[in-house]
Design an enzyme around this catalytic site. Structure first.
Site: not given
Length: 287
Positions: A86, A138
């Site tokens: 992903h 992130h």
């Protein structure tokens, strides 16, 4: 024989899809759970403290949020990069740590990853006054003494997530070249490589330059959407050229084999949460 092999492969793929989740850009015969359906398979994704969000700057609450202290960010380390199907995760050693920033404790780094769009589309997860940025970084930290995300998810601030938005520039950002090169070496689900002699300080500013940020309580932005995250979104953006952005977007593939594009979750309702801003502290010092 060829048809039988094709049929077995198709059945295996569809079977895998039923247990998987997707981004909206993926297609898996309508059996994957796209973001609008994540909650049917992962109930916490339908909670009231979900991320990402749109930050409306006129509605944030200015407050005295202190600066951060980074530990190990200038250390030279080897970083393992893996295509997770992903996204691509860049694993960080536990010697990279975080304190301060009004966080309730000490946090150990786990990994960092990026969210991006595709074909010129912006791909940040958080938006500012409705504006989506080209890319978002992130950096995931776990609160001590928890040893994993699974342990930390029972603490509302068990996970500290630092987020940086990117702005597109004309000139390349040379500090991103090792990251981009590594993405080119992990094109398929499960493939991995190592970036030697890496320093986290090469891609993010020093703590002394990161006084201005937003803070709110939220969740991880992928299933299972654990609602245990103290989010910090820095006001200072990072730079990436259009050429570099194209290279990032074009190199990896999803677990389905499709190009890994538009890997961001749509913004979620605020549901009464308060977004705090440390900008008043910075402005006060400058004023």
């Amino acid at each position: 024989m060829g048809f039988s092999l094709y049929l077995l492969t198709l059945i295996a793929l569809l079977s895998q899809c039923t247990a998987q989740w997707c981004y909206q850009s993926q297609y898996c015969d309508d059996t994957c759970k796209d973001p609008n359906k994540w909650a049917t398979e992962f109930p916490r994704c339908g909670g009231l403290r979900q991320s990402p969000i749109n930050i409306v700057t006129s509605k944030v609450h200015n407050t005295a949020l202190p600066p951060f202290s980074f530990i190990g960010h200038t250390d030279i380390i080897n970083v393992t990069v893996e295509n997770k199907g992903h996204s691509a995760h860049f694993a960080l050693p536990q010697s990279v740590r975080l304190t301060g920033g009004d966080l309730p404790g000490h946090y150990r780094a786990a990994q960092f990853h990026f969210h991006w769009g595709g074909n010129g589309r912006p791909g940040s997860e958080h938006t500012i006054d409705g504006e989506r940025f080209p890319m978002e970084l992130h950096i995931v930290h776990i609160k001590e003494p928890y040893g994993s995300l699974a342990e930390a998810e029972h603490d509302m601030a068990g996970i500290a997530l630092l987020a940086f938005l990117f702005e597109e520039t004309t000139d390349d950002n040379p500090n991103l070249d090792p990251v981009i090169a590594a993405l080119g070496q992990v094109p398929n689900n499960g493939s991995s490589t190592v970036i030697p002699n890496f320093r986290l300080s090469d891609i993010i500013p020093a703590a002394k330059d990161l006084h201005s940020y937003y803070r709110y309580v939220g969740s991880m932005t992928t299933p299972g959407c654990e609602q245990a995250v103290a989010w910090t979104l820095f006001d200072r953006t990072l730079s990436i050229s259009g050429r570099q952005l194209d290279a990032v977007v074009s190199q990896c593939r999803f677990w389905t084999g499709l190009p890994m594009t538009d890997i961001f979750r749509p913004t979620q309702p605020l549901d009464g949460r308060v977004v705090y801003s440390s900008k008043s502290v910075l402005n006060g010092k400058n004023g």
